[in-house]
Every structure is written in C-alpha cells, then in structure tokens.
Design a protein around this motif. Structure first.
Motif, PDB file in Angstrom:
ATOM      1  N   SER A 164       0.829  -1.212   0.000  1.00 15.46           N
ATOM      2  CA  SER A 164       0.000   0.000   0.000  1.00 15.46           C
ATOM      3  C   SER A 164       0.860   1.258   0.000  1.00 15.46           C
ATOM      4  CB  SER A 164      -0.912   0.023   1.229  1.00 15.46           C
ATOM      5  OG  SER A 164      -1.748  -1.097   1.247  1.00 15.46           O
ATOM      6  N   GLU A 165       1.905   1.259   0.811  1.00 11.97           N
ATOM      7  CA  GLU A 165       2.799   2.415   0.888  1.00 11.97           C
ATOM      8  C   GLU A 165       3.534   2.614  -0.435  1.00 11.97           C
ATOM      9  OE1 GLU A 165       4.427   5.748   2.432  1.00 11.97           O
ATOM     10  OE2 GLU A 165       2.900   4.527   3.391  1.00 11.97           O
ATOM     11  N   LYS A 170       1.268   4.174  -2.986  1.00 11.65           N
ATOM     12  CA  LYS A 170       1.110   5.604  -2.717  1.00 11.65           C
ATOM     13  C   LYS A 170       2.343   6.370  -3.219  1.00 11.65           C
ATOM     14  CE  LYS A 170      -0.271   6.349   1.407  1.00 11.65           C
ATOM     15  NZ  LYS A 170      -0.284   6.581   2.858  1.00 11.65           N
ATOM     16  N   GLU A 219       2.424   9.159  -6.281  1.00  8.35           N
ATOM     17  CA  GLU A 219       2.894  10.517  -6.030  1.00  8.35           C
ATOM     18  C   GLU A 219       4.169  10.834  -6.798  1.00  8.35           C
ATOM     19  OE1 GLU A 219       3.388  10.654  -1.811  1.00  8.35           O
ATOM     20  OE2 GLU A 219       1.235  10.754  -1.420  1.00  8.35           O
TER      21      GLU A 219
END
Length: 146
Positions: A67-68, A71, A75
C-alpha cells in the motif's frame, strides 16, 4: 556451555543447551530500491488473491508495504528515489574558476613572502656595507676605534 545427554532410543546424543539464535540480536531495517518496489508492485498487481499471498510470503513483505509503495508510485516518489543521489554535477567553468582563484591566492602569498625576503636581504646588505665601510675607516684612522 552446559552439556546434557538426551536419551532417544538405544543411543545417547550430546546436546548443548546454548545454540546460536536464528534471529540476530539487533534488528536491521530492510531497505528496498525503487526498481525492486516497482517490480514487486507490477508482479503483485498481475496476480490473483492466492498468488498475491504467495508473493508476499516469498518476499517476506506485508500488505502495508504494498500500500505504501503504491502511494509512493502514484505521487511520483519512486522516480525521485531512482534518480542519482548526491550533488548535481557542477559546471566545468565553475571548477576551473575555483582552481584559478585558489592558485591566485597561493601565488599572492608566495609574492608577499618573496617581497619580505628581498626586504630582509636589502637590510642585510646595507648592514654588511655599513660594517665594511666602518672597518675600512677604522683601519685608515690607525686602528683606533671610534
């Protein structure tokens, strides 16, 4: 080290109570490269539910890491991480300018030293000349000191 005997059938075996631990005493943080994260994300997203679990177990990862990383990818952080680290390359003219400034300072210091040496040599020459003329005058006056 304490040694004990373990009975397991007709033969006895020596067993040490202290064994090397499988886990190191001090934990170390795992660091993953941007390329690795992108490769694992691509592989994770191609798999079905069971395949995803197999991948996570094989790599020793958690879903929170995935998940990180997603992200970060969204970004644009992974592109920034994959860029070369350190200072950006400098302009060769700036390097040459700094070198010349350093050389200029060194030469000015050498010039100041040379000027001091010349000044001391001039004073020494004048002093020696004064002694030479003084001793010549004393010999012409009959050797009597002044």
């Amino acid at each position: 080290m304490v040694m004990t005997r373990l009975e397991s059938g007709p033969h006895s075996v020596v067993v040490s109570e202290r064994t090397k631990p499988e886990v190191s005493e001090r934990a170390t943080r795992r660091v993953f490269s941007a390329q690795y994260k992108l490769r694992i994300l691509a592989e994770y997203e191609r798999r079905d539910r069971n395949g995803k679990s197999v991948l996570l177990r094989r790599e020793g990862l958690y879903t929170s890491s995935i998940s990180e990383w997603r992200k970060q990818r969204d970004e644009g952080a992974l592109q920034a991480l994959s860029a070369s680290s350190g200072r950006p390359p400098t302009d060769p003219r700036e390097h040459e300018l700094a070198r010349l400034q350093h050389e200029n300072m060194r030469l000015q210091s050498d010039l100041a030293t040379a000027r001091r040496v010349i000044e001391v040599q001039g004073k020494l020459s004048a002093l020696l000349e004064q002694f030479a003329t003084g001793s010549a005058e004393s010999t012409t006056n009959g050797g009597a000191p002044k």
